[in-house]
Design a protein around this motif. Structure first.
Motif, PDB file in Angstrom:
ATOM      1  N   ASP A 211       0.775  -1.240   0.000  1.00  0.00           N
ATOM      2  CA  ASP A 211       0.000   0.000   0.000  1.00  0.00           C
ATOM      3  C   ASP A 211       0.805   1.289   0.000  1.00  0.00           C
ATOM      4  O   ASP A 211       0.328   2.307  -0.488  1.00  0.00           O
ATOM      5  CB  ASP A 211      -0.996   0.022   1.143  1.00  0.00           C
ATOM      6  N   ASN A 212       2.021   1.285   0.506  1.00  0.00           N
ATOM      7  CA  ASN A 212       2.738   2.554   0.542  1.00  0.00           C
ATOM      8  C   ASN A 212       3.154   3.039  -0.848  1.00  0.00           C
ATOM      9  O   ASN A 212       3.527   4.189  -1.018  1.00  0.00           O
ATOM     10  CB  ASN A 212       3.945   2.522   1.480  1.00  0.00           C
ATOM     11  N   CYS A 213       3.036   2.186  -1.853  1.00  0.00           N
ATOM     12  CA  CYS A 213       3.315   2.619  -3.221  1.00  0.00           C
ATOM     13  C   CYS A 213       2.201   3.528  -3.761  1.00  0.00           C
ATOM     14  O   CYS A 213       2.441   4.371  -4.614  1.00  0.00           O
ATOM     15  CB  CYS A 213       3.475   1.408  -4.138  1.00  0.00           C
ATOM     16  N   ILE A 214       1.006   3.335  -3.249  1.00  0.00           N
ATOM     17  CA  ILE A 214      -0.141   4.098  -3.751  1.00  0.00           C
ATOM     18  C   ILE A 214       0.107   5.590  -3.565  1.00  0.00           C
ATOM     19  O   ILE A 214       0.395   6.061  -2.468  1.00  0.00           O
ATOM     20  CB  ILE A 214      -1.453   3.671  -3.048  1.00  0.00           C
TER      21      ILE A 214
ATOM     22  N   VAL B 254      13.961  -8.909 -15.116  1.00  0.00           N
ATOM     23  CA  VAL B 254      12.958  -9.628 -15.914  1.00  0.00           C
ATOM     24  C   VAL B 254      11.750  -8.775 -16.278  1.00  0.00           C
ATOM     25  O   VAL B 254      10.779  -9.274 -16.831  1.00  0.00           O
ATOM     26  CB  VAL B 254      12.500 -10.933 -15.215  1.00  0.00           C
ATOM     27  N   ASP B 255      11.785  -7.487 -15.964  1.00  0.00           N
ATOM     28  CA  ASP B 255      10.706  -6.563 -16.343  1.00  0.00           C
ATOM     29  C   ASP B 255       9.332  -7.053 -15.895  1.00  0.00           C
ATOM     30  O   ASP B 255       8.392  -7.131 -16.683  1.00  0.00           O
ATOM     31  CB  ASP B 255      10.712  -6.316 -17.855  1.00  0.00           C
ATOM     32  N   CYS B 256       9.205  -7.344 -14.605  1.00  0.00           N
ATOM     33  CA  CYS B 256       7.941  -7.893 -14.091  1.00  0.00           C
ATOM     34  C   CYS B 256       7.065  -6.851 -13.398  1.00  0.00           C
ATOM     35  O   CYS B 256       6.129  -7.205 -12.697  1.00  0.00           O
ATOM     36  CB  CYS B 256       8.212  -9.071 -13.169  1.00  0.00           C
ATOM     37  N   PHE B 257       7.344  -5.551 -13.614  1.00  0.00           N
ATOM     38  CA  PHE B 257       6.525  -4.494 -13.024  1.00  0.00           C
ATOM     39  C   PHE B 257       5.453  -4.035 -14.009  1.00  0.00           C
ATOM     40  O   PHE B 257       5.696  -3.936 -15.211  1.00  0.00           O
ATOM     41  CB  PHE B 257       7.391  -3.293 -12.621  1.00  0.00           C
ATOM     42  N   TYR B 258       4.294  -3.721 -13.467  1.00  0.00           N
ATOM     43  CA  TYR B 258       3.160  -3.244 -14.263  1.00  0.00           C
ATOM     44  C   TYR B 258       2.634  -1.977 -13.612  1.00  0.00           C
ATOM     45  O   TYR B 258       2.633  -1.843 -12.387  1.00  0.00           O
ATOM     46  CB  TYR B 258       2.094  -4.341 -14.352  1.00  0.00           C
ATOM     47  N   GLU B 259       2.176  -1.043 -14.464  1.00  0.00           N
ATOM     48  CA  GLU B 259       1.849   0.296 -13.985  1.00  0.00           C
ATOM     49  C   GLU B 259       0.359   0.582 -13.963  1.00  0.00           C
ATOM     50  O   GLU B 259      -0.326   0.529 -14.982  1.00  0.00           O
ATOM     51  CB  GLU B 259       2.530   1.346 -14.866  1.00  0.00           C
ATOM     52  N   GLY B 260      -0.115   0.935 -12.772  1.00  0.00           N
ATOM     53  CA  GLY B 260      -1.464   1.455 -12.619  1.00  0.00           C
ATOM     54  C   GLY B 260      -1.424   2.971 -12.598  1.00  0.00           C
ATOM     55  O   GLY B 260      -0.350   3.579 -12.640  1.00  0.00           O
ATOM     56  N   GLU B 261      -2.579   3.567 -12.524  1.00  0.00           N
ATOM     57  CA  GLU B 261      -2.664   5.024 -12.506  1.00  0.00           C
ATOM     58  C   GLU B 261      -1.867   5.626 -11.357  1.00  0.00           C
ATOM     59  O   GLU B 261      -1.200   6.643 -11.521  1.00  0.00           O
ATOM     60  CB  GLU B 261      -4.128   5.459 -12.405  1.00  0.00           C
ATOM     61  N   ASN B 262      -1.925   4.988 -10.170  1.00  0.00           N
ATOM     62  CA  ASN B 262      -1.220   5.593  -9.040  1.00  0.00           C
ATOM     63  C   ASN B 262      -0.377   4.623  -8.206  1.00  0.00           C
ATOM     64  O   ASN B 262      -0.013   4.917  -7.088  1.00  0.00           O
ATOM     65  CB  ASN B 262      -2.191   6.375  -8.146  1.00  0.00           C
ATOM     66  N   MET B 263      -0.045   3.452  -8.776  1.00  0.00           N
ATOM     67  CA  MET B 263       0.869   2.526  -8.106  1.00  0.00           C
ATOM     68  C   MET B 263       1.414   1.523  -9.112  1.00  0.00           C
ATOM     69  O   MET B 263       0.937   1.462 -10.247  1.00  0.00           O
ATOM     70  CB  MET B 263       0.208   1.798  -6.934  1.00  0.00           C
TER      71      MET B 263
ATOM     72  N   ALA C 258       7.930   0.035  -0.117  1.00  0.00           N
ATOM     73  CA  ALA C 258       6.637  -0.578  -0.419  1.00  0.00           C
ATOM     74  C   ALA C 258       6.760  -1.976  -1.019  1.00  0.00           C
ATOM     75  O   ALA C 258       5.755  -2.625  -1.266  1.00  0.00           O
ATOM     76  CB  ALA C 258       5.854   0.314  -1.377  1.00  0.00           C
ATOM     77  N   ILE C 259       7.967  -2.457  -1.253  1.00  0.00           N
ATOM     78  CA  ILE C 259       8.166  -3.787  -1.833  1.00  0.00           C
ATOM     79  C   ILE C 259       8.614  -4.735  -0.736  1.00  0.00           C
ATOM     80  O   ILE C 259       9.572  -4.463  -0.011  1.00  0.00           O
ATOM     81  CB  ILE C 259       9.203  -3.740  -2.970  1.00  0.00           C
ATOM     82  N   LYS C 260       7.891  -5.852  -0.628  1.00  0.00           N
ATOM     83  CA  LYS C 260       8.150  -6.826   0.432  1.00  0.00           C
ATOM     84  C   LYS C 260       8.158  -8.237  -0.149  1.00  0.00           C
ATOM     85  O   LYS C 260       7.442  -8.520  -1.114  1.00  0.00           O
ATOM     86  CB  LYS C 260       7.056  -6.759   1.506  1.00  0.00           C
ATOM     87  N   PRO C 261       8.921  -9.159   0.465  1.00  0.00           N
ATOM     88  CA  PRO C 261       8.830 -10.554   0.046  1.00  0.00           C
ATOM     89  C   PRO C 261       7.491 -11.133   0.509  1.00  0.00           C
ATOM     90  O   PRO C 261       7.013 -10.798   1.595  1.00  0.00           O
ATOM     91  CB  PRO C 261      10.009 -11.221   0.757  1.00  0.00           C
ATOM     92  N   ASP C 262       6.898 -11.986  -0.301  1.00  0.00           N
ATOM     93  CA  ASP C 262       5.581 -12.518   0.056  1.00  0.00           C
ATOM     94  C   ASP C 262       5.629 -13.491   1.228  1.00  0.00           C
ATOM     95  O   ASP C 262       4.602 -13.973   1.684  1.00  0.00           O
ATOM     96  CB  ASP C 262       4.889 -13.145  -1.147  1.00  0.00           C
ATOM     97  N   THR C 263       6.817 -13.749   1.744  1.00  0.00           N
ATOM     98  CA  THR C 263       6.944 -14.614   2.914  1.00  0.00           C
ATOM     99  C   THR C 263       6.638 -13.873   4.215  1.00  0.00           C
ATOM    100  O   THR C 263       6.464 -14.507   5.249  1.00  0.00           O
ATOM    101  CB  THR C 263       8.364 -15.205   2.996  1.00  0.00           C
TER     102      THR C 263
ATOM    103  N   VAL D  43       1.416   7.582   4.581  1.00  0.00           N
ATOM    104  CA  VAL D  43       0.002   7.804   4.880  1.00  0.00           C
ATOM    105  C   VAL D  43      -0.672   6.442   5.053  1.00  0.00           C
ATOM    106  O   VAL D  43      -0.433   5.516   4.265  1.00  0.00           O
ATOM    107  CB  VAL D  43      -0.680   8.616   3.745  1.00  0.00           C
ATOM    108  N   GLU D  44      -1.483   6.300   6.059  1.00  0.00           N
ATOM    109  CA  GLU D  44      -2.137   5.023   6.335  1.00  0.00           C
ATOM    110  C   GLU D  44      -3.445   4.873   5.554  1.00  0.00           C
ATOM    111  O   GLU D  44      -4.040   5.856   5.126  1.00  0.00           O
ATOM    112  CB  GLU D  44      -2.399   4.890   7.833  1.00  0.00           C
ATOM    113  N   ASN D  45      -3.850   3.619   5.388  1.00  0.00           N
ATOM    114  CA  ASN D  45      -5.131   3.266   4.776  1.00  0.00           C
ATOM    115  C   ASN D  45      -5.243   3.723   3.319  1.00  0.00           C
ATOM    116  O   ASN D  45      -6.308   4.080   2.846  1.00  0.00           O
ATOM    117  CB  ASN D  45      -6.296   3.813   5.609  1.00  0.00           C
ATOM    118  N   LYS D  46      -4.137   3.709   2.609  1.00  0.00           N
ATOM    119  CA  LYS D  46      -4.142   4.172   1.223  1.00  0.00           C
ATOM    120  C   LYS D  46      -5.000   3.307   0.308  1.00  0.00           C
ATOM    121  O   LYS D  46      -5.591   3.826  -0.633  1.00  0.00           O
ATOM    122  CB  LYS D  46      -2.717   4.206   0.669  1.00  0.00           C
TER     123      LYS D  46
END
Length: 112
Positions: free
Chosen positions: A7-10, A23-32, A54-59, A96-99
């Motif tokens: 969420d902190n990417c938003i 490997v170019d695995c990022f995809y772009e939304g309007e605000n994240m 804002a990037i975390k391992p899924d573990t 900012v919280e609750n993004k």
């Protein structure tokens, strides 16, 4: 394991991470951004590049919701491989919280 954007990417949407991704695995939304979990090779080079942390391992616990969001929107949004300028209010939005509930946009970004 894969990495996920949380969420902190938003409305911060720093793109430093996309430049280092082999490997170019990022995809772009309007605000994240999101990471495609089936394309991520778990190298971890993106994680320290994110100024918003804002990037975390899924573990890490509690990231199931973010893994699903990343997977879903990586199928809908365009691929991004080059750094872009962050939004003008990125620093103000960092932490900012609750993004997700307040600011998330399902709309696609421009991609490359």
């Amino acid at each position: 394991m894969t990495y996920v954007v949380t969420d902190n990417c938003i409305r911060c949407k720093y793109t430093d991470c996309v430049e280092v991704c082999p490997v170019d695995c990022f995809y772009e939304g309007e605000n994240m951004l999101v990471i495609h979990p089936d394309e991520c090779i778990d190298c971890g080079v993106c994680e320290p590049e994110c100024p918003a942390e804002a990037i975390k391992p899924d573990t890490e616990p509690g990231l199931d919701r973010w893994l699903k969001l990343n997977a879903d929107y990586a199928e809908k949004w365009p691929n991004i491989t080059a750094r872009k300028e962050p939004p003008a209010d990125a620093k103000a939005m960092d932490g900012v919280e609750n993004k997700l509930d307040l600011y998330f946009s399902p709309e696609a970004g421009e991609g490359d």
